[in-house]
Design an enzyme around this catalytic site. Structure first.
Site, short mmCIF file in Angstrom:
data_model
loop_
_atom_site.label_atom_id
_atom_site.label_comp_id
_atom_site.label_asym_id
_atom_site.label_seq_id
_atom_site.Cartn_x
_atom_site.Cartn_y
_atom_site.Cartn_z
N LYS A 115 0.82 -1.22 0.00
CA LYS A 115 0.00 0.00 0.00
C LYS A 115 0.85 1.26 0.00
O LYS A 115 0.46 2.28 -0.56
CB LYS A 115 -0.95 0.01 1.20
CG LYS A 115 -2.12 -0.92 1.04
CD LYS A 115 -3.28 -0.49 1.93
CE LYS A 115 -4.47 -1.42 1.77
NZ LYS A 115 -5.53 -1.16 2.75
N LYS A 207 -7.49 -8.50 -9.77
CA LYS A 207 -8.60 -8.68 -8.83
C LYS A 207 -9.73 -7.70 -9.13
O LYS A 207 -9.46 -6.57 -9.51
CB LYS A 207 -8.09 -8.44 -7.40
CG LYS A 207 -8.00 -9.71 -6.56
CD LYS A 207 -7.40 -9.43 -5.21
CE LYS A 207 -8.42 -9.51 -4.11
NZ LYS A 207 -7.83 -9.55 -2.77
N LYS A 210 -12.61 -1.94 -6.32
CA LYS A 210 -13.44 -0.75 -6.25
C LYS A 210 -12.85 0.41 -7.03
O LYS A 210 -13.54 1.34 -7.41
CB LYS A 210 -13.63 -0.34 -4.80
CG LYS A 210 -12.31 0.02 -4.14
CD LYS A 210 -12.55 0.62 -2.78
CE LYS A 210 -11.31 0.79 -1.95
NZ LYS A 210 -10.08 1.20 -2.56
#
Ligand code: TRP
Length: 344
Positions: A115, A207, A210
């Site tokens: 991240k 994947k 969002k």
């Protein structure tokens, strides 16, 4: 407080665009656990703000996750549904755990490395200590089981390490204050079964996410029946008919993903789906998948939209959940403070 024997805790971040991957990978499992466990499900907004969240969107996103829980069949009267930032003890226990966990432990966390990316100097301190807050979420309720995806396994191991070190560091006080050998449990993960890694409908190697710029890449939990059917119709495929074996399927990521979604929605395995569709063209498979997806998801999306149109009721559910969560959290924090030696 006595240690509960089968208490589940899990959390979902309110970061918007809840999709099929969130449902099949997490929320549907939360629903199933209600029959066998005492469940506490949390909208983890303190975790969300470890990266920038638009204040104008955050409240809507918190309600969106809550609505998804309720629309999917989580019963907020039998179990607890609440919002993390409404319970101050999460941050309070996380601080204690910041002092229990070691720098070396957190330095090993792969999610932080992913991240934070290249610019680690510019990541928030919260993003680094994210796992100690997660440990606090779980241990504040002394949860025995946590349903998690593969990507959260390492954080759960850290939670166990923190529990063990706390129990060890304060063993004298823990025994003297009548808690027995250890205060915090060694929480067990409930790891997802197969076929819950849902990939993008536009790229079988990524994947479902969002944040993918293409709305066609994901089925969101607020898509209506027509939108669900359209996205499946437009999903990327290859020209060959469906194969006979799982091995052949594996080499074809888009086909593999669609078969996986079918199997997950039908609550069976990919092999069963292949035995029905092997040799058939996507022109036959896709309408069957669309029909199944609409049958399973459209009722959830309709219910979710109903909750989203009624924020007052969602807020009332969260307030009630917070009242019941707080009763547990206050008791734990009181005991933890006494164990550490803080004055009450
Ligand atoms: N880190 C989890 C995720 O991103 C969310 C989370 C926060 C969580 N606290 C938790 C999950 C406690 C399980 C238990 O998916």
């Amino acid at each position: 407080m006595t240690q509960p024997s089968n208490r589940v805790f899990s959390g979902v971040q309110p970061t918007g665009n809840l999709h099929l991957g969130n449902y099949l990978g997490a929320i549907r499992k939360f629903v199933a656990l209600q029959n066998s466990h005492e469940c506490i499900y949390c909208v983890v907004d303190l975790h969300a703000v470890t990266v920038w969240q638009d204040p104008a969107e955050l409240g809507k996103n918190i309600r969106e996750v809550t609505a998804a829980f309720l629309a999917s069949g989580i019963d907020p009267r039998k179990h607890i549904v609440f919002n993390q930032s409404q319970i101050a003890q999460h941050a309070e226990l996380a601080w204690v755990f910041n002092c229990v966990a070691r720098m070396g432990w957190l330095n090993r966390m792969t999610q932080f490395k992913e991240k934070a990316g290249k610019d680690k100097e510019n990541a928030s301190v919260g993003l680094f200590s994210y796992p100690t807050l997660m440990a606090a979420d779980i241990l504040l309720y002394r949860a025995t089981h946590v349903p998690v995806g593969d990507d959260q396994k390492q954080h759960l191991e850290l939670t166990r390490d923190i529990a063990a070190k706390f129990n060890n560091d304060f063993s004298k006080q823990i025994t003297a204050q009548g808690h027995g050998e250890s205060y915090f449990p060694q929480t067990e993960p409930i790891i997802e079964g197969p076929a819950t890694r849902i990939m993008s409908l536009r790229d079988g190697a990524k994947k479902m996410s969002k944040s993918d710029p293409s709305d066609l890449s994901r089925i969101t939990l607020t898509d209506d029946a027509d939108t669900i059917a359209k996205k499946i119709r437009k999903a990327k495929t290859d020209p060959a008919p469906l194969p006979e074996t799982l091995e052949e399927l594996k080499a074809r990521p888009e086909a593999d993903n669609l078969v996986g979604i079918y199997a997950a929605l039908a609550e069976t395995g990919k092999a069963e789906i292949l035995s029905e569709f092997a040799g058939k063209e996507f022109s036959a498979f896709k309408p069957a998948l669309a029909e199944l997806a609409v049958e399973k998801l459209a009722p959830i999306s309709a219910e979710m939209t109903r909750w989203m149109d009624d924020p007052t009721s969602v807020d009332a559910v969260l307030r009630d959940g917070a009242d019941r969560a707080r009763a547990i959290a206050e008791e734990t924090m009181k005991e933890v403070k006494a164990i550490i030696g803080f004055l009450s």
